[in-house]
Scaffold this motif. Structure first.
Motif, PDB file in Angstrom:
ATOM      1  N   ASP A  65       0.836  -1.211   0.000  1.00  0.00           N
ATOM      2  CA  ASP A  65       0.000   0.000   0.000  1.00  0.00           C
ATOM      3  C   ASP A  65       0.866   1.255   0.000  1.00  0.00           C
ATOM      4  OD1 ASP A  65      -2.320  -1.539   0.114  1.00  0.00           O
ATOM      5  OD2 ASP A  65      -2.513  -1.337   2.303  1.00  0.00           O
ATOM      6  N   VAL A  66       1.893   1.263   0.832  1.00  0.00           N
ATOM      7  CA  VAL A  66       2.798   2.424   0.910  1.00  0.00           C
ATOM      8  C   VAL A  66       3.469   2.653  -0.440  1.00  0.00           C
ATOM      9  CG1 VAL A  66       4.888   3.336   2.008  1.00  0.00           C
ATOM     10  CG2 VAL A  66       3.143   2.199   3.400  1.00  0.00           C
ATOM     11  N   GLN A  67       3.896   1.588  -1.091  1.00  0.00           N
ATOM     12  CA  GLN A  67       4.528   1.712  -2.409  1.00  0.00           C
ATOM     13  C   GLN A  67       3.549   2.281  -3.438  1.00  0.00           C
ATOM     14  OE1 GLN A  67       5.764  -2.369  -2.746  1.00  0.00           O
ATOM     15  NE2 GLN A  67       7.873  -1.887  -2.167  1.00  0.00           N
ATOM     16  N   LYS A  68       2.311   1.795  -3.425  1.00  0.00           N
ATOM     17  CA  LYS A  68       1.298   2.287  -4.369  1.00  0.00           C
ATOM     18  C   LYS A  68       0.961   3.752  -4.103  1.00  0.00           C
ATOM     19  CE  LYS A  68      -1.147  -2.067  -5.261  1.00  0.00           C
ATOM     20  NZ  LYS A  68      -2.440  -2.758  -5.038  1.00  0.00           N
ATOM     21  N   ILE A  69       0.843   4.123  -2.835  1.00  0.00           N
ATOM     22  CA  ILE A  69       0.534   5.513  -2.502  1.00  0.00           C
ATOM     23  C   ILE A  69       1.668   6.420  -2.945  1.00  0.00           C
ATOM     24  CG2 ILE A  69       0.228   7.129  -0.579  1.00  0.00           C
ATOM     25  CD1 ILE A  69      -1.501   4.898   0.740  1.00  0.00           C
ATOM     26  N   LYS A  70       2.900   5.986  -2.745  1.00  0.00           N
ATOM     27  CA  LYS A  70       4.055   6.776  -3.203  1.00  0.00           C
ATOM     28  C   LYS A  70       3.989   6.968  -4.715  1.00  0.00           C
ATOM     29  CE  LYS A  70       8.003   8.819  -2.940  1.00  0.00           C
ATOM     30  NZ  LYS A  70       7.886  10.261  -2.949  1.00  0.00           N
ATOM     31  N   GLN A  71       3.663   5.915  -5.463  1.00  0.00           N
ATOM     32  CA  GLN A  71       3.521   6.030  -6.923  1.00  0.00           C
ATOM     33  C   GLN A  71       2.393   6.992  -7.285  1.00  0.00           C
ATOM     34  OE1 GLN A  71       2.969   1.850  -7.898  1.00  0.00           O
ATOM     35  NE2 GLN A  71       4.863   1.897  -9.087  1.00  0.00           N
ATOM     36  N   LEU A  73       1.260   9.491  -5.519  1.00  0.00           N
ATOM     37  CA  LEU A  73       1.674  10.854  -5.205  1.00  0.00           C
ATOM     38  C   LEU A  73       2.696  11.374  -6.213  1.00  0.00           C
ATOM     39  CD1 LEU A  73       1.966  10.600  -1.326  1.00  0.00           C
ATOM     40  CD2 LEU A  73       0.156  11.718  -2.644  1.00  0.00           C
ATOM     41  N   ASP A  74       3.571  10.499  -6.676  1.00  0.00           N
ATOM     42  CA  ASP A  74       4.624  10.913  -7.609  1.00  0.00           C
ATOM     43  C   ASP A  74       4.136  11.070  -9.041  1.00  0.00           C
ATOM     44  OD1 ASP A  74       6.453  10.918  -5.565  1.00  0.00           O
ATOM     45  OD2 ASP A  74       7.410   9.028  -6.140  1.00  0.00           O
ATOM     46  N   LYS A  75       3.263  10.141  -9.490  1.00  0.00           N
ATOM     47  CA  LYS A  75       2.941  10.057 -10.912  1.00  0.00           C
ATOM     48  C   LYS A  75       1.472  10.281 -11.239  1.00  0.00           C
ATOM     49  CE  LYS A  75       6.760   6.914 -11.471  1.00  0.00           C
ATOM     50  NZ  LYS A  75       7.168   5.548 -11.518  1.00  0.00           N
ATOM     51  N   GLY A  76       0.627  10.415 -10.243  1.00  0.00           N
ATOM     52  CA  GLY A  76      -0.802  10.555 -10.509  1.00  0.00           C
ATOM     53  C   GLY A  76      -1.457   9.196 -10.671  1.00  0.00           C
ATOM     54  N   ASP A  77      -2.668   9.200 -11.167  1.00  0.00           N
ATOM     55  CA  ASP A  77      -3.478   7.978 -11.197  1.00  0.00           C
ATOM     56  C   ASP A  77      -3.546   7.335 -12.576  1.00  0.00           C
ATOM     57  OD1 ASP A  77      -5.065   6.026  -9.980  1.00  0.00           O
ATOM     58  OD2 ASP A  77      -6.888   7.024 -10.630  1.00  0.00           O
ATOM     59  N   ALA A  78      -2.477   7.380 -13.333  1.00  0.00           N
ATOM     60  CA  ALA A  78      -2.482   6.827 -14.690  1.00  0.00           C
ATOM     61  C   ALA A  78      -2.772   5.321 -14.703  1.00  0.00           C
ATOM     62  CB  ALA A  78      -1.156   7.116 -15.375  1.00  0.00           C
ATOM     63  N   ASP A  79      -2.394   4.601 -13.682  1.00  0.00           N
ATOM     64  CA  ASP A  79      -2.528   3.140 -13.671  1.00  0.00           C
ATOM     65  C   ASP A  79      -3.678   2.642 -12.798  1.00  0.00           C
ATOM     66  OD1 ASP A  79      -0.272   2.970 -15.305  1.00  0.00           O
ATOM     67  OD2 ASP A  79       1.079   2.953 -13.586  1.00  0.00           O
ATOM     68  N   SER A  84      -7.433   0.999  -6.810  1.00  0.00           N
ATOM     69  CA  SER A  84      -6.934  -0.240  -6.194  1.00  0.00           C
ATOM     70  C   SER A  84      -6.654  -0.053  -4.705  1.00  0.00           C
ATOM     71  CB  SER A  84      -5.684  -0.736  -6.918  1.00  0.00           C
ATOM     72  OG  SER A  84      -4.566   0.074  -6.619  1.00  0.00           O
ATOM     73  N   LEU A  85      -6.382   1.188  -4.290  1.00  0.00           N
ATOM     74  CA  LEU A  85      -6.164   1.489  -2.878  1.00  0.00           C
ATOM     75  C   LEU A  85      -7.463   1.807  -2.142  1.00  0.00           C
ATOM     76  CD1 LEU A  85      -3.031   3.721  -3.397  1.00  0.00           C
ATOM     77  CD2 LEU A  85      -3.075   1.620  -2.022  1.00  0.00           C
ATOM     78  N   GLY A  86      -8.547   1.990  -2.908  1.00  0.00           N
ATOM     79  CA  GLY A  86      -9.832   2.316  -2.305  1.00  0.00           C
ATOM     80  C   GLY A  86      -9.968   3.776  -1.923  1.00  0.00           C
ATOM     81  N   VAL A  91      -7.694  12.820  -4.123  1.00  0.00           N
ATOM     82  CA  VAL A  91      -6.810  12.937  -2.960  1.00  0.00           C
ATOM     83  C   VAL A  91      -5.369  13.245  -3.364  1.00  0.00           C
ATOM     84  CG1 VAL A  91      -8.214  11.549  -1.386  1.00  0.00           C
ATOM     85  CG2 VAL A  91      -6.492  10.432  -2.790  1.00  0.00           C
ATOM     86  N   GLU A  92      -4.925  12.663  -4.478  1.00  0.00           N
ATOM     87  CA  GLU A  92      -3.544  12.923  -4.908  1.00  0.00           C
ATOM     88  C   GLU A  92      -3.374  14.381  -5.325  1.00  0.00           C
ATOM     89  OE1 GLU A  92      -5.655  11.562  -8.657  1.00  0.00           O
ATOM     90  OE2 GLU A  92      -5.764  11.104  -6.529  1.00  0.00           O
ATOM     91  N   ASN A  93      -4.434  14.999  -5.863  1.00  0.00           N
ATOM     92  CA  ASN A  93      -4.370  16.414  -6.225  1.00  0.00           C
ATOM     93  C   ASN A  93      -4.293  17.292  -4.982  1.00  0.00           C
ATOM     94  OD1 ASN A  93      -4.584  15.702  -8.936  1.00  0.00           O
ATOM     95  ND2 ASN A  93      -6.815  15.807  -8.884  1.00  0.00           N
TER      96      ASN A  93
END
Length: 141
Positions: A65-71, A73-79, A84-86, A91-93
């Motif tokens: 989860d921490v790895q996905k959240i970092k992605q 935050l860094d890259k946005g929600d392209a994937d 997948s995190l619910g 929120v990333e914006n």
């Protein structure tokens, strides 16, 4: 890896984006038994930032989860990471929107009467705190 200035850092200072123990890389101090770092602010998503807040509160934030959240935050929600995190949309914006406050807070860090600074956004439950500290999962500002 140690975060760079101007980079979003998730509140889990104990786990870095590669899933390793990051406490050796992030200089931590203690204030009332809370580990924190003056190097960065951290971002945390409150339970209301999740589609199912009760499921989030009753789960554990895993290394994955921490790895996905970092992605996210860094890259946005392209994937489709947010879904997948619910997490709820946007929120990333909000995390990116609050990041410039870190520089202001660091400049004002010499004020001895202020220990922590934070901003909480009610709409989606995103909040940022400086100095960065691991937060209780259930906390909702």
């Amino acid at each position: 890896a140690t975060p760079r200035n101007g980079e979003n850092v998730f509140h889990r200072l104990d786990v870095d984006a590669q899933g390793t123990n990051a406490t050796r890389e992030v200089r931590s101090d203690f204030y009332h038994d809370v580990a924190f770092t003056r190097q960065h602010s951290v971002v945390k998503f409150a339970p209301r930032a999740y589609v199912d807040p009760f499921a989030y509160v009753n789960s554990n934030e895993t290394v994955a989860d921490v790895q996905k959240i970092k992605q996210l935050l860094d890259k946005g929600d392209a994937d489709g990471l947010r879904e997948s995190l619910g997490l709820v949309p946007g929120v990333e914006n909000e995390a990116r929107l609050t990041l410039p406050l870190e520089a202001c807070w660091k400049r004002a860090a010499a004020l001895p009467s202020v220990v922590f600074r934070y901003i909480g956004l009610r709409e989606r439950g995103t909040y940022r705190i400086y100095p960065g500290a691991v937060q209780v999962q259930q906390y909702d500002p």
